[in-house]
Design an enzyme around this catalytic site. Structure first.
Site, PDB file in Angstrom:
ATOM      1  N   GLU A  19       0.801  -1.227   0.000  1.00 13.06           N
ATOM      2  CA  GLU A  19       0.000   0.000   0.000  1.00 13.06           C
ATOM      3  C   GLU A  19       0.831   1.274   0.000  1.00 13.06           C
ATOM      4  O   GLU A  19       0.478   2.254  -0.639  1.00 13.06           O
ATOM      5  CB  GLU A  19      -0.951   0.012   1.207  1.00 13.06           C
ATOM      6  CG  GLU A  19      -2.116  -0.948   1.067  1.00 13.06           C
ATOM      7  CD  GLU A  19      -3.109  -0.804   2.202  1.00 13.06           C
ATOM      8  OE1 GLU A  19      -3.429   0.335   2.561  1.00 13.06           O
ATOM      9  OE2 GLU A  19      -3.549  -1.838   2.736  1.00 13.06           O
ATOM     10  N   ASP A  92      -2.605  -4.364   3.388  1.00 16.50           N
ATOM     11  CA  ASP A  92      -2.823  -4.666   4.806  1.00 16.50           C
ATOM     12  C   ASP A  92      -3.793  -5.820   5.003  1.00 16.50           C
ATOM     13  O   ASP A  92      -4.747  -5.988   4.227  1.00 16.50           O
ATOM     14  CB  ASP A  92      -3.359  -3.430   5.544  1.00 16.50           C
ATOM     15  CG  ASP A  92      -2.287  -2.368   5.731  1.00 16.50           C
ATOM     16  OD1 ASP A  92      -1.094  -2.684   5.542  1.00 16.50           O
ATOM     17  OD2 ASP A  92      -2.646  -1.226   6.067  1.00 16.50           O
ATOM     18  N   ASP A  94      -6.507  -6.551   6.512  1.00 10.80           N
ATOM     19  CA  ASP A  94      -7.792  -6.205   7.112  1.00 10.80           C
ATOM     20  C   ASP A  94      -8.793  -6.012   5.973  1.00 10.80           C
ATOM     21  O   ASP A  94      -8.486  -6.278   4.810  1.00 10.80           O
ATOM     22  CB  ASP A  94      -7.689  -4.957   7.987  1.00 10.80           C
ATOM     23  CG  ASP A  94      -7.117  -3.747   7.246  1.00 10.80           C
ATOM     24  OD1 ASP A  94      -7.101  -3.754   5.995  1.00 10.80           O
ATOM     25  OD2 ASP A  94      -6.675  -2.794   7.912  1.00 10.80           O
ATOM     26  N   GLU A  96     -10.136  -3.339   4.533  1.00  6.85           N
ATOM     27  CA  GLU A  96      -9.754  -2.364   3.511  1.00  6.85           C
ATOM     28  C   GLU A  96      -8.633  -2.909   2.644  1.00  6.85           C
ATOM     29  O   GLU A  96      -8.638  -2.748   1.422  1.00  6.85           O
ATOM     30  CB  GLU A  96      -9.329  -1.045   4.171  1.00  6.85           C
ATOM     31  CG  GLU A  96     -10.447  -0.284   4.846  1.00  6.85           C
ATOM     32  CD  GLU A  96     -11.548   0.143   3.896  1.00  6.85           C
ATOM     33  OE1 GLU A  96     -11.238   0.534   2.757  1.00  6.85           O
ATOM     34  OE2 GLU A  96     -12.726   0.076   4.290  1.00  6.85           O
ATOM     35  N   TYR A 309       1.392  -5.239  13.322  1.00  8.25           N
ATOM     36  CA  TYR A 309       0.295  -4.456  12.740  1.00  8.25           C
ATOM     37  C   TYR A 309      -0.479  -3.732  13.827  1.00  8.25           C
ATOM     38  O   TYR A 309      -0.803  -4.306  14.864  1.00  8.25           O
ATOM     39  CB  TYR A 309      -0.640  -5.382  11.959  1.00  8.25           C
ATOM     40  CG  TYR A 309      -1.614  -4.645  11.080  1.00  8.25           C
ATOM     41  CD1 TYR A 309      -1.173  -3.721  10.141  1.00  8.25           C
ATOM     42  CD2 TYR A 309      -2.983  -4.876  11.188  1.00  8.25           C
ATOM     43  CE1 TYR A 309      -2.067  -3.043   9.325  1.00  8.25           C
ATOM     44  CE2 TYR A 309      -3.889  -4.212  10.372  1.00  8.25           C
ATOM     45  CZ  TYR A 309      -3.422  -3.301   9.448  1.00  8.25           C
ATOM     46  OH  TYR A 309      -4.313  -2.629   8.641  1.00  8.25           O
ATOM     47  N   ARG A 311      -3.484  -2.154  13.872  1.00  7.19           N
ATOM     48  CA  ARG A 311      -4.954  -2.111  13.939  1.00  7.19           C
ATOM     49  C   ARG A 311      -5.465  -3.484  14.360  1.00  7.19           C
ATOM     50  O   ARG A 311      -5.572  -4.395  13.541  1.00  7.19           O
ATOM     51  CB  ARG A 311      -5.546  -1.685  12.592  1.00  7.19           C
ATOM     52  CG  ARG A 311      -5.136  -0.278  12.182  1.00  7.19           C
ATOM     53  CD  ARG A 311      -5.818   0.192  10.906  1.00  7.19           C
ATOM     54  NE  ARG A 311      -5.329   1.508  10.516  1.00  7.19           N
ATOM     55  CZ  ARG A 311      -4.338   1.712   9.654  1.00  7.19           C
ATOM     56  NH1 ARG A 311      -3.739   0.681   9.091  1.00  7.19           N
ATOM     57  NH2 ARG A 311      -3.941   2.943   9.360  1.00  7.19           N
ATOM     58  N   HIS A 354      -5.833 -10.159  14.214  1.00  6.57           N
ATOM     59  CA  HIS A 354      -4.395  -9.915  14.340  1.00  6.57           C
ATOM     60  C   HIS A 354      -4.006 -10.076  15.794  1.00  6.57           C
ATOM     61  O   HIS A 354      -4.821  -9.898  16.694  1.00  6.57           O
ATOM     62  CB  HIS A 354      -4.035  -8.495  13.893  1.00  6.57           C
ATOM     63  CG  HIS A 354      -4.452  -8.185  12.484  1.00  6.57           C
ATOM     64  ND1 HIS A 354      -3.731  -8.596  11.402  1.00  6.57           N
ATOM     65  CD2 HIS A 354      -5.529  -7.523  11.998  1.00  6.57           C
ATOM     66  CE1 HIS A 354      -4.338  -8.195  10.294  1.00  6.57           C
ATOM     67  NE2 HIS A 354      -5.434  -7.541  10.635  1.00  6.57           N
TER      68      HIS A 354
END
Length: 706
Positions: A19, A92, A94, A96, A309, A311, A354
């Protein structure tokens, strides 16, 4: 190095797409010359901004387009994919990130159908984690993509229907969002509690005792065998009068021990809360710095991702990281290593996608890498490292010694208590520095014995007022959102940022305060769309999105159940709601220096300002004067610094007058020197008003305004 399960063709390189450029730079150093690493810069394909682009008559399928300004980058990535032997999508791990990977796969396949495309995911950017991910590529997780799609569609349907309603009824340029409107409601409801709170007076009483050469300050805890409730100064004076000549003796000595367990490693919300409370960071700043630590920092000749990570809602630690940590503790603090690993329970709403936020290498202590980090990076890394290491160490133990001093009088007895606490087993406190607590610092034991006769030296009565509910801060609103199941680790920062950007909320002394506009929008939404801004309803929608991700729920059906009644309600309110347009406009006595007409106080994107009533013939605007300048004949107005845009207050006669102030002026003058008052905040006085003149020192007491 482990090879990808996707074989290279004709010795072509493998294209890895991440990203961000920072992440690409770090990963590129770990992979050999057989790989090319490029960055997508986030979403390249998304919904258009100019229209709804949702098939509301069908299954709510979104109409995606290339994001404006990103076509060139997408074309470059498609070209890179054509030249590659295979493509690994490493956005990532997740929702998104999965959606970004899904869009990239579709866009590349449309131009290069033959190139193999797979997905890789990792929790930390280290050579081992990257190589492990590359050796085990997978397919796109369609359920996770559907969950992101459902959230995007849901938010679009709410925003693109409520916002035009606000334009029509209140003011152009406004907007409403599904989750942030609930957060706004919470902030507004708290503000009502703050405004309606009436402080009550109460007093405390300390006495200064002497025995030999030693002296102690003790707190009154019992009067006539009951806890004293001292409501006014007269009650305190009555007790002082009763006990001042009484016989004082140490009636009791008690020792109590307390076991303090280390806290689990950080989740996203806990990191944001701790960084706000300990470091003074906003949630946005915390996540920006965490992103930097995650994506990689240059250490000498190597680039290292320093944390996992950032989040996550889980406190889980991978077995590999746990073994590395216990080995490190065993070498550095062998006496404080538990026989078995400490286990922490997950929150009931945790997705556990995570593991917890932790250092990627425990041997990178804050002290050992401080020269490579910025001041703020070091602070955040330090609390992450300390919290992680301490979570697998032994409990700490403290001992508190309390001495009760009894004062016998003809009216009854009074008990004054003095205590001291010391750490008797440091345990996990061994590694705590930035996160050190008051318990660790301790206080000296009172060196008194039961039966000691002491003498009262002086009394120290103190007036207090009960404190009302505290306004939300970044830390407390995140905590509340998490507790209510609203939003997810990736959305806490955007929720706060949107409210601030829209001027629905302002931040003052770290407190989130709703503006007049924010209160108006909230009242309108609560009255007409109570379900949409209901915390329980929003939390249930979050649960449904989780069920979509787990393939337990059909996302189009979920949207349909929401959309049909919501659409009908929007149509009804649009017809029946009265217009509030111009209700916030206020004609002032200020005169336009260009045309002579009166200026009107209006609300803009960044707050109130003055505009000429002769608009559109005269387009003159200016800032609202907040106070008279104490140095010249000018007026004080709000200004913003270049770059970060931090607000300060300066004179309209700048540069001839250089007066500036970093505290917001209020429409009130000092009763001592006549200069204006400003809003301030400190731990001792809380939110209060004080004179802008530093040599004056006047602080307005609460009672002054009653």
């Amino acid at each position: 190095m482990a090879k990808s399960a996707v074989a290279k063709k004709e010795n072509k390189k493998i294209l890895v797409i991440v990203e961000s450029p920072a992440k690409a730079k770090t990963i590129e150093k770990y992979l050999g010359s057989s790989y090319t690493v490029k960055a997508s810069m986030g979403h390249l394909i998304d919904l258009p901004k100019s229209r709804l682009a949702i098939d509301v008559l069908g299954d709510f399928e979104p109409e995606y387009i290339t994001v404006r300004g990103r076509a060139k980058l997408l074309k470059e990535l498609q070209g890179d994919a054509k030249k590659a032997g295979s493509v690994l999508l490493a956005s990532d791990n997740d929702r998104e990130g999965e959606a970004i990977a899904w869009h990239l796969k579709n866009a590349i396949s449309a131009k290069t159908a033959k190139v193999p495309i797979q997905r890789i995911a990792f929790n930390e950017i280290t050579p081992i984690a990257i190589n492990d991910a590359i050796s085990r590529p997978t397919e796109i997780d369609e359920a996770k993509v559907n969950a992101q799609k459902a959230r995007r569609v849901l938010d679009r349907l709410v925003g693109y229907n409520l916002s035009p309603l606000l334009w029509k009824k209140v003011k152009n340029g406004l907007s409403a969002g599904r989750v942030q409107s609930v957060a706004l409601r919470l902030i507004c409801e708290r503000e009502k509690e703050v405004e309606s709170f009436i402080p009550e007076e109460y007093w405390s009483l300390e006495a200064h005792f002497k025995v030999g050469k030693s002296s102690y300050t003790a707190q009154l805890v019992l009067w006539k065998d009951s806890k004293p409730e001292l409501k006014n100064e007269d009650e305190v004076k009555a007790i002082i009068e009763a006990v001042k000549n009484g016989e004082c003796i140490v009636s009791d000595i008690r020792e109590t021990e307390r076991t303090i367990r280390p806290r689990p490693p950080f989740t996203t919300s806990q990191l944001q809360q701790t960084a706000a409370n300990r470091l003074g960071f906003s949630s946005k700043k915390t996540m920006q710095i965490a992103q930097q630590l995650y994506e990689g920092v240059n250490l000498d000749n190597s680039r290292v991702g320093l944390i996992s990570y950032m989040r996550t809602d889980s406190v889980r630690i991978s077995q590999t990281a746990l073994e590395e940590l216990r080995k490190w503790i065993g070498e550095k603090y062998p006496k404080d290593l538990p026989e078995k690993a400490n286990v922490y329970t997950q929150g009931s709403k945790a997705q556990d996608a995570h593991e917890a936020i932790r250092p990627t290498y425990v041997n990178y202590t804050p002290e050992s890498i401080k020269e490579y980090l910025s001041k703020d990076q070091l602070k955040l890394y330090t609390i992450i490292w300390e919290r992680f290491v301490s979570c697998q160490m032994n409990n700490a133990r403290t001992r508190t010694v309390s001495a009760d001093i009894q004062v016998l009088t003809s009216e009854g007895s009074a008990i004054f208590r003095v205590s001291g606490t010391k750490v008797i087993e440091k345990g996990f406190y061994q590694v705590m520095k930035l996160l050190a607590s008051k318990d660790e610092k301790g206080s000296p034991y009172p060196s008194l014995k039961k039966g000691d006769v002491v003498k009262i030296d002086e009394f120290r009565p103190e007036q207090h007022f009960t404190l009302g509910p505290a306004r939300y801060t970044d830390a407390s609103i995140v905590k509340t959102l998490e507790e209510k199941g609203i939003g997810r680790p990736s959305t806490y920062v955007p929720i706060i940022s949107v409210l601030l950007d829209r001027y629905y909320v302002t931040r003052s002394n770290k407190q989130l305060i709703p503006t007049l506009l924010g209160k108006m929008i909230n009242d309108l939404l609560v009255e007409n769309f109570s379900q949409v801004v209901d915390a329980n309803f929003t939390a249930s929608m979050e649960t449904m999105l989780d069920e979509v991700e787990e393939s337990h729920r059909s996302w189009p059906q979920m949207i349909r159940e929401f959309w049909d009644p919501f659409k009908d309600r929007v149509e009804e309110v649009s017809k029946t709601l009265e217009s509030y347009k111009g209700i916030l406009d206020e004609v002032t006595d200020y005169v336009c220096e260009k045309c002579g007409k009166n200026l009107v106080k209006k609300l803009g994107r960044f707050g109130f300002f003055l505009a000429c009533s002769g608009f559109p013939d005269c387009r003159n605007t200016k800032s609202i004067p907040l106070a008279n300048c104490p140095k010249c004949e000018g007026q004080i107005v709000s200004r913003k610094t270049k770059g970060r845009g931090k607000e300060f207050y300066g004179c309209t006669n700048y540069p001839d007058c250089d007066f500036i102030c970093h505290f917001k002026p209020v429409d009130e003058n000092c009763i001592k020197c006549g200069q204006f008052l400003v809003e301030k905040y400190d731990k001792r006085n809380g939110s209060h008003r004080a004179c802008v003149n530093p040599s004056c020192g006047y602080i307005k007491e609460e009672a002054d305004g009653q």
